[in-house]
Design a protein around this motif. Structure first.
Motif, PDB file in Angstrom:
ATOM      1  N   PHE A  58       0.323   3.636  -3.011  1.00 37.67           N
ATOM      2  CA  PHE A  58      -0.361   4.899  -2.690  1.00 37.67           C
ATOM      3  C   PHE A  58       0.519   5.875  -1.896  1.00 37.67           C
ATOM      4  O   PHE A  58       0.031   6.906  -1.441  1.00 37.67           O
TER       5      PHE A  58
ATOM      6  N   GLY B  11       0.817  -1.214   0.000  1.00 34.06           N
ATOM      7  CA  GLY B  11       0.000   0.000   0.000  1.00 34.06           C
ATOM      8  C   GLY B  11       0.847   1.259   0.000  1.00 34.06           C
ATOM      9  O   GLY B  11       0.527   2.250  -0.664  1.00 34.06           O
TER      10      GLY B  11
ATOM     11  N   LYS C 237      -7.970   4.055   0.355  1.00 34.44           N
ATOM     12  CA  LYS C 237      -7.457   2.990  -0.510  1.00 34.44           C
ATOM     13  C   LYS C 237      -6.356   2.196   0.198  1.00 34.44           C
ATOM     14  O   LYS C 237      -6.274   0.964   0.059  1.00 34.44           O
TER      15      LYS C 237
ATOM     16  N   LEU D  71      -6.736  -1.876   1.193  1.00 29.65           N
ATOM     17  CA  LEU D  71      -5.758  -2.885   0.776  1.00 29.65           C
ATOM     18  C   LEU D  71      -5.273  -3.695   1.973  1.00 29.65           C
ATOM     19  O   LEU D  71      -5.122  -4.919   1.891  1.00 29.65           O
TER      20      LEU D  71
END
Length: 375
Positions: A48, A44, A94, A98
Protein backbone atom coordinates in the motif's frame (compact mmCIF):
# COMPACT_ATOMS: atom_id res chain seq x y z
CA UNK A 1 20.81 -33.80 46.13
CA UNK A 2 17.02 -34.08 45.86
CA UNK A 3 15.49 -37.50 45.92
CA UNK A 4 14.08 -38.95 42.71
CA UNK A 5 10.59 -38.30 44.03
CA UNK A 6 11.34 -34.54 44.15
CA UNK A 7 12.94 -34.24 40.70
CA UNK A 8 10.69 -32.91 37.96
CA UNK A 9 11.01 -35.91 35.67
CA UNK A 10 7.34 -36.54 34.84
CA UNK A 11 5.52 -35.12 31.84
CA UNK A 12 2.79 -32.59 32.73
CA UNK A 13 -0.66 -34.12 32.99
CA UNK A 14 -3.61 -32.92 30.94
CA UNK A 15 -5.07 -31.30 34.06
CA UNK A 16 -1.81 -29.42 34.71
CA UNK A 17 -1.77 -28.18 31.12
CA UNK A 18 -5.41 -27.09 31.35
CA UNK A 19 -4.88 -25.29 34.67
CA UNK A 20 -1.85 -23.40 33.39
CA UNK A 21 -3.75 -22.29 30.28
CA UNK A 22 -6.55 -20.97 32.50
CA UNK A 23 -3.93 -18.93 34.35
CA UNK A 24 -2.61 -17.55 31.06
CA UNK A 25 0.65 -19.50 31.29
CA UNK A 26 1.35 -20.56 27.71
CA UNK A 27 4.48 -20.58 25.60
CA UNK A 28 5.00 -17.18 23.99
CA UNK A 29 7.86 -15.68 21.98
CA UNK A 30 7.99 -11.88 22.00
CA UNK A 31 10.66 -11.94 19.31
CA UNK A 32 8.41 -14.01 17.05
CA UNK A 33 5.53 -11.58 17.63
CA UNK A 34 7.84 -8.63 16.95
CA UNK A 35 9.08 -10.29 13.77
CA UNK A 36 5.51 -10.81 12.57
CA UNK A 37 4.57 -7.17 13.24
CA UNK A 38 7.69 -5.82 11.51
CA UNK A 39 7.26 -8.06 8.48
CA UNK A 40 3.57 -7.17 8.33
CA UNK A 41 4.48 -3.49 8.45
CA UNK A 42 7.09 -3.80 5.70
CA UNK A 43 4.70 -5.86 3.58
CA UNK A 44 2.06 -3.18 4.13
CA UNK A 45 4.46 -0.51 2.90
CA UNK A 46 5.30 -2.60 -0.18
CA UNK A 47 1.62 -3.29 -0.96
CA UNK A 48 0.00 0.00 0.00
CA UNK A 49 3.04 2.31 -0.05
CA UNK A 50 2.34 3.81 -3.47
CA UNK A 51 -1.31 4.40 -2.59
CA UNK A 52 -0.39 6.12 0.67
CA UNK A 53 2.38 8.14 -1.05
CA UNK A 54 -0.07 9.28 -3.72
CA UNK A 55 -2.55 10.32 -1.01
CA UNK A 56 0.15 12.24 0.83
CA UNK A 57 1.13 13.98 -2.42
CA UNK A 58 -2.46 15.04 -3.08
CA UNK A 59 -2.81 16.32 0.49
CA UNK A 60 0.41 18.33 0.20
CA UNK A 61 -0.75 19.82 -3.07
CA UNK A 62 -4.06 20.78 -1.55
CA UNK A 63 -2.49 22.29 1.59
CA UNK A 64 0.05 24.25 -0.41
CA UNK A 65 -2.47 25.49 -2.97
CA UNK A 66 -4.51 28.13 -1.19
CA UNK A 67 -6.35 30.86 -3.03
CA UNK A 68 -7.32 34.27 -1.65
CA UNK A 69 -10.72 33.01 -0.48
CA UNK A 70 -9.16 30.21 1.57
CA UNK A 71 -6.62 32.56 3.15
CA UNK A 72 -9.23 34.99 4.51
CA UNK A 73 -11.80 32.32 5.45
CA UNK A 74 -11.15 31.13 9.08
CA UNK A 75 -13.17 27.93 8.49
CA UNK A 76 -11.42 26.82 5.33
CA UNK A 77 -8.63 25.16 7.37
CA UNK A 78 -11.12 22.67 8.90
CA UNK A 79 -12.53 21.83 5.50
CA UNK A 80 -9.03 21.20 4.14
CA UNK A 81 -8.25 18.89 7.05
CA UNK A 82 -11.45 16.92 6.42
CA UNK A 83 -10.41 16.46 2.81
CA UNK A 84 -6.95 15.32 3.92
CA UNK A 85 -8.34 12.73 6.32
CA UNK A 86 -10.75 11.39 3.71
CA UNK A 87 -7.88 11.12 1.24
CA UNK A 88 -5.49 9.33 3.61
CA UNK A 89 -8.02 7.11 5.44
CA UNK A 90 -8.48 4.20 2.92
CA UNK A 91 -4.77 3.49 2.45
CA UNK A 92 -3.90 3.87 6.12
CA UNK A 93 -6.85 1.68 7.17
CA UNK A 94 -5.70 -1.21 4.97
CA UNK A 95 -2.12 -0.72 6.18
CA UNK A 96 -3.07 -0.88 9.89
CA UNK A 97 -5.45 -3.83 9.37
CA UNK A 98 -2.57 -5.79 7.85
CA UNK A 99 -0.37 -4.93 10.84
CA UNK A 100 -3.16 -5.99 13.22
CA UNK A 101 -3.51 -9.32 11.43
CA UNK A 102 0.27 -9.87 11.55
CA UNK A 103 0.32 -9.06 15.28
CA UNK A 104 -2.44 -11.59 15.97
CA UNK A 105 -0.78 -14.35 13.93
CA UNK A 106 2.60 -13.72 15.55
CA UNK A 107 1.08 -13.90 19.03
CA UNK A 108 -0.85 -17.17 18.57
CA UNK A 109 1.65 -18.94 16.34
CA UNK A 110 3.00 -20.82 19.36
CA UNK A 111 0.77 -21.45 22.35
CA UNK A 112 -2.42 -20.80 20.38
CA UNK A 113 -5.20 -18.39 21.27
CA UNK A 114 -5.79 -18.12 25.00
CA UNK A 115 -7.84 -15.48 26.80
CA UNK A 116 -8.18 -15.46 30.57
CA UNK A 117 -8.82 -12.79 33.18
CA UNK A 118 -6.43 -14.49 35.61
CA UNK A 119 -3.46 -13.37 33.54
CA UNK A 120 -4.31 -9.67 34.09
CA UNK A 121 -5.11 -10.03 37.78
CA UNK A 122 -3.01 -8.24 40.39
CA UNK A 123 -0.36 -10.37 42.09
CA UNK A 124 1.54 -9.25 45.20
CA UNK A 125 4.49 -11.44 44.20
CA UNK A 126 5.18 -9.07 41.31
CA UNK A 127 5.63 -6.23 43.82
CA UNK A 128 8.31 -8.05 45.81
CA UNK A 129 11.75 -6.35 45.50
CA UNK A 130 13.48 -9.67 46.23
CA UNK A 131 11.62 -11.37 43.40
CA UNK A 132 12.53 -8.46 41.12
CA UNK A 133 16.23 -8.79 41.98
CA UNK A 134 16.08 -12.52 41.27
CA UNK A 135 14.54 -11.81 37.88
CA UNK A 136 17.22 -9.21 37.13
CA UNK A 137 20.10 -11.57 37.84
CA UNK A 138 18.49 -14.88 36.97
CA UNK A 139 19.03 -17.17 34.00
CA UNK A 140 16.13 -15.62 32.09
CA UNK A 141 17.70 -12.16 32.42
CA UNK A 142 21.00 -13.54 31.10
CA UNK A 143 19.23 -15.07 28.10
CA UNK A 144 17.46 -11.78 27.38
CA UNK A 145 20.79 -9.91 27.59
CA UNK A 146 22.39 -12.28 25.09
CA UNK A 147 19.41 -11.88 22.76
CA UNK A 148 19.58 -8.08 23.01
CA UNK A 149 23.29 -8.09 22.11
CA UNK A 150 22.57 -10.44 19.21
CA UNK A 151 19.76 -8.15 18.00
CA UNK A 152 22.05 -5.11 18.01
CA UNK A 153 24.78 -6.96 16.12
CA UNK A 154 22.51 -8.61 13.55
CA UNK A 155 20.16 -5.68 12.91
CA UNK A 156 22.96 -3.12 13.02
CA UNK A 157 25.11 -5.11 10.60
CA UNK A 158 22.26 -5.70 8.17
CA UNK A 159 21.16 -2.05 8.35
CA UNK A 160 24.67 -0.93 7.45
CA UNK A 161 24.75 -3.38 4.55
CA UNK A 162 21.38 -2.22 3.22
CA UNK A 163 22.24 1.47 3.52
CA UNK A 164 25.49 0.78 1.67
CA UNK A 165 23.55 -1.05 -1.05
CA UNK A 166 20.98 1.74 -1.52
CA UNK A 167 23.44 4.60 -0.93
CA UNK A 168 23.57 5.67 -4.57
CA UNK A 169 19.76 5.49 -4.89
CA UNK A 170 19.31 7.56 -1.73
CA UNK A 171 21.71 10.22 -2.97
CA UNK A 172 19.94 10.27 -6.34
CA UNK A 173 16.66 11.29 -4.71
CA UNK A 174 17.86 14.90 -4.57
CA UNK A 175 18.12 14.96 -8.36
CA UNK A 176 14.57 13.69 -8.97
CA UNK A 177 11.54 15.86 -9.59
CA UNK A 178 8.22 15.72 -7.83
CA UNK A 179 6.36 13.30 -7.66
CA UNK A 180 8.90 10.70 -8.82
CA UNK A 181 11.08 11.39 -5.78
CA UNK A 182 8.23 10.57 -3.39
CA UNK A 183 7.46 7.19 -5.03
CA UNK A 184 11.16 6.30 -5.30
CA UNK A 185 11.85 7.19 -1.67
CA UNK A 186 8.82 5.15 -0.58
CA UNK A 187 10.09 2.12 -2.52
CA UNK A 188 13.62 2.44 -1.08
CA UNK A 189 12.19 2.82 2.41
CA UNK A 190 9.95 -0.24 1.95
CA UNK A 191 12.71 -2.58 0.72
CA UNK A 192 15.18 -1.33 3.34
CA UNK A 193 12.66 -1.78 6.11
CA UNK A 194 11.71 -5.21 4.72
CA UNK A 195 15.34 -6.36 4.79
CA UNK A 196 15.91 -5.04 8.30
CA UNK A 197 12.74 -6.78 9.53
CA UNK A 198 13.86 -10.11 8.14
CA UNK A 199 17.04 -9.87 10.16
CA UNK A 200 14.87 -10.44 13.23
CA UNK A 201 14.01 -13.92 11.89
CA UNK A 202 17.40 -15.14 13.08
CA UNK A 203 16.55 -14.17 16.66
CA UNK A 204 12.94 -15.43 16.37
CA UNK A 205 14.07 -18.80 14.96
CA UNK A 206 16.16 -19.32 18.10
CA UNK A 207 13.80 -17.76 20.64
CA UNK A 208 10.58 -19.57 19.62
CA UNK A 209 11.91 -23.16 20.14
CA UNK A 210 13.68 -22.02 23.32
CA UNK A 211 10.45 -20.58 24.79
CA UNK A 212 8.56 -23.79 23.97
CA UNK A 213 11.28 -25.92 25.58
CA UNK A 214 11.48 -23.63 28.63
CA UNK A 215 7.70 -23.62 29.11
CA UNK A 216 7.52 -27.41 28.86
CA UNK A 217 10.39 -27.79 31.32
CA UNK A 218 8.69 -25.48 33.83
CA UNK A 219 5.49 -27.55 33.62
CA UNK A 220 7.20 -30.85 34.37
CA UNK A 221 6.07 -32.45 37.61
CA UNK A 222 7.58 -34.55 40.35
CA UNK A 223 6.30 -38.06 40.90
CA UNK A 224 4.70 -36.95 44.16
CA UNK A 225 2.87 -34.10 42.39
CA UNK A 226 1.44 -36.57 39.88
CA UNK A 227 0.25 -38.83 42.70
CA UNK A 228 -1.27 -35.91 44.62
CA UNK A 229 -3.06 -34.64 41.52
CA UNK A 230 -4.45 -38.11 40.84
CA UNK A 231 -5.74 -38.31 44.40
CA UNK A 232 -7.34 -34.87 44.18
CA UNK A 233 -8.96 -35.44 40.80
CA UNK A 234 -9.79 -39.14 40.91
CA UNK A 235 -9.86 -39.73 44.65
CA UNK A 236 -7.67 -41.82 46.91
CA UNK A 237 -7.63 -45.42 45.51
CA UNK A 238 -8.04 -46.83 49.03
CA UNK A 239 -11.06 -44.62 49.68
CA UNK A 240 -12.55 -45.50 46.29
CA UNK A 241 -11.96 -49.19 46.99
CA UNK A 242 -13.69 -48.87 50.35
CA UNK A 243 -16.64 -47.08 48.75
CA UNK A 244 -16.95 -49.78 46.09
CA UNK A 245 -16.83 -52.44 48.81
CA UNK A 246 -19.62 -50.72 50.77
CA UNK A 247 -21.67 -50.28 47.61
CA UNK A 248 -21.23 -53.96 46.75
CA UNK A 249 -22.26 -55.01 50.25
CA UNK A 250 -25.35 -52.79 50.15
CA UNK A 251 -26.29 -54.11 46.70
CA UNK A 252 -25.79 -57.68 47.89
CA UNK A 253 -28.01 -57.14 50.95
CA UNK A 254 -30.69 -55.56 48.77
CA UNK A 255 -30.36 -58.39 46.28
CA UNK A 256 -30.61 -61.10 48.95
CA UNK A 257 -33.71 -59.44 50.40
CA UNK A 258 -35.32 -59.47 46.95
CA UNK A 259 -34.79 -63.20 46.25
CA UNK A 260 -37.77 -64.41 48.39
CA UNK A 261 -40.07 -62.05 46.44
CA UNK A 262 -38.95 -63.33 43.02
CA UNK A 263 -41.25 -65.32 40.71
CA UNK A 264 -38.54 -67.68 39.47
CA UNK A 265 -34.80 -68.32 39.68
CA UNK A 266 -33.10 -69.50 36.49
CA UNK A 267 -29.78 -71.35 36.98
CA UNK A 268 -26.86 -72.71 34.97
CA UNK A 269 -27.28 -74.89 37.23
CA UNK A 270 -24.34 -74.04 39.54
CA UNK A 271 -22.23 -71.33 37.93
CA UNK A 272 -24.94 -68.69 37.33
CA UNK A 273 -28.27 -67.80 38.88
CA UNK A 274 -30.72 -64.96 38.07
CA UNK A 275 -33.90 -64.17 39.98
CA UNK A 276 -36.77 -62.63 37.96
CA UNK A 277 -39.86 -60.80 39.12
CA UNK A 278 -42.72 -59.70 36.90
CA UNK A 279 -45.08 -57.03 38.22
CA UNK A 280 -47.41 -55.96 35.43
CA UNK A 281 -48.51 -52.88 37.38
CA UNK A 282 -44.95 -51.50 37.62
CA UNK A 283 -42.93 -52.93 34.73
CA UNK A 284 -43.63 -53.80 31.12
CA UNK A 285 -41.13 -56.66 31.30
CA UNK A 286 -39.68 -59.02 33.95
CA UNK A 287 -36.97 -57.42 36.10
CA UNK A 288 -33.73 -58.99 37.37
CA UNK A 289 -33.91 -58.59 41.15
CA UNK A 290 -30.84 -60.73 41.90
CA UNK A 291 -28.01 -62.35 40.00
CA UNK A 292 -24.67 -63.92 40.82
CA UNK A 293 -21.97 -66.36 39.82
CA UNK A 294 -20.39 -69.31 41.58
CA UNK A 295 -20.79 -68.93 45.39
CA UNK A 296 -23.32 -66.10 45.06
CA UNK A 297 -25.30 -68.22 42.57
CA UNK A 298 -25.40 -71.11 45.01
CA UNK A 299 -26.52 -68.75 47.79
CA UNK A 300 -29.34 -67.33 45.62
CA UNK A 301 -30.48 -70.85 44.77
CA UNK A 302 -30.47 -71.91 48.44
CA UNK A 303 -32.48 -68.81 49.43
CA UNK A 304 -34.97 -69.54 46.67
CA UNK A 305 -35.43 -73.12 47.81
CA UNK A 306 -35.83 -72.03 51.44
CA UNK A 307 -38.53 -69.53 50.43
CA UNK A 308 -40.23 -71.94 47.98
CA UNK A 309 -39.37 -69.87 44.92
CA UNK A 310 -39.35 -72.07 41.78
CA UNK A 311 -35.82 -72.87 40.58
CA UNK A 312 -35.47 -73.86 36.92
CA UNK A 313 -32.39 -75.04 35.10
CA UNK A 314 -31.85 -73.33 31.75
CA UNK A 315 -28.10 -72.78 31.23
CA UNK A 316 -28.35 -70.76 28.00
CA UNK A 317 -31.06 -68.43 29.34
CA UNK A 318 -29.29 -67.97 32.71
CA UNK A 319 -26.05 -66.95 30.99
CA UNK A 320 -27.85 -64.63 28.56
CA UNK A 321 -29.69 -62.76 31.32
CA UNK A 322 -26.59 -62.62 33.53
CA UNK A 323 -24.42 -61.00 30.83
CA UNK A 324 -26.99 -58.73 29.15
CA UNK A 325 -29.08 -57.34 32.02
CA UNK A 326 -28.07 -55.14 34.95
CA UNK A 327 -29.47 -55.60 38.43
CA UNK A 328 -32.92 -53.98 38.93
CA UNK A 329 -33.29 -53.55 35.15
CA UNK A 330 -35.85 -55.21 32.86
CA UNK A 331 -34.68 -57.93 30.49
CA UNK A 332 -34.05 -56.94 26.85
CA UNK A 333 -36.81 -57.42 24.30
CA UNK A 334 -34.80 -60.12 22.53
CA UNK A 335 -35.32 -62.41 25.56
CA UNK A 336 -39.05 -61.75 26.00
CA UNK A 337 -40.12 -64.95 24.22
CA UNK A 338 -37.78 -67.21 26.19
CA UNK A 339 -38.65 -65.68 29.57
CA UNK A 340 -42.37 -65.77 28.69
CA UNK A 341 -42.16 -69.57 28.32
CA UNK A 342 -40.42 -69.79 31.72
CA UNK A 343 -43.06 -67.66 33.46
CA UNK A 344 -45.87 -69.58 31.75
CA UNK A 345 -44.39 -72.85 32.98
CA UNK A 346 -44.06 -71.46 36.53
CA UNK A 347 -47.68 -70.23 36.46
CA UNK A 348 -48.98 -73.61 35.27
CA UNK A 349 -46.83 -75.40 37.86
CA UNK A 350 -48.24 -73.22 40.66
CA UNK A 351 -51.81 -73.90 39.48
CA UNK A 352 -51.07 -77.62 39.39
CA UNK A 353 -49.75 -77.53 42.97
CA UNK A 354 -52.97 -75.82 44.03
CA UNK A 355 -55.02 -78.55 42.32
CA UNK A 356 -56.43 -76.17 39.71
CA UNK A 357 -54.83 -77.55 36.60
CA UNK A 358 -52.90 -80.29 34.89
CA UNK A 359 -49.23 -80.88 35.40
CA UNK A 360 -47.39 -78.79 32.78
CA UNK A 361 -45.02 -80.33 30.28
CA UNK A 362 -41.33 -80.02 31.03
CA UNK A 363 -39.75 -76.72 30.08
CA UNK A 364 -38.20 -76.81 26.59
CA UNK A 365 -34.44 -77.19 26.67
CA UNK A 366 -33.94 -75.11 23.52
CA UNK A 367 -35.54 -71.78 24.32
CA UNK A 368 -35.78 -69.06 21.63
CA UNK A 369 -32.61 -67.11 22.40
CA UNK A 370 -31.00 -65.01 19.60
CA UNK A 371 -27.48 -66.05 18.63
CA UNK A 372 -25.99 -62.69 19.60
CA UNK A 373 -27.44 -63.10 23.12
CA UNK A 374 -25.90 -66.53 23.71
CA UNK A 375 -22.84 -66.56 25.96
Amino acid sequence: MASSGQEKTEEPTSKKLEDTRKKGQVARSRDLATFAVLVGSSAGILIFGKEIAASVLDVCRRLLSLDEKDIFNPYSMFAVWDEALIELFPGLLKFFLLILLAAYVGSVLIGGYNFTWQAVGFKWSKMSPLAGIKRMFGMQAMVELIKSIAKVLVIGGLTFALLSTFFDDIMALSLMTNPEDIFASAEILAWTFFGICFSVIVIAAIDAPYQMWKHHKELKMTLQEVKDEYKNSEGDPRVKGRIRSLQYQAARRRMIAAVPTADVVVTNPTHFAVALKYDQAKFRAPVVVAKGADEVALYIRRLAEENKVPVLESPALARSIFYTTELDHPIPEQLFAAVAQVLAYVYQLNMFKKGKGKRPKNLAKDLPIPDDFRH
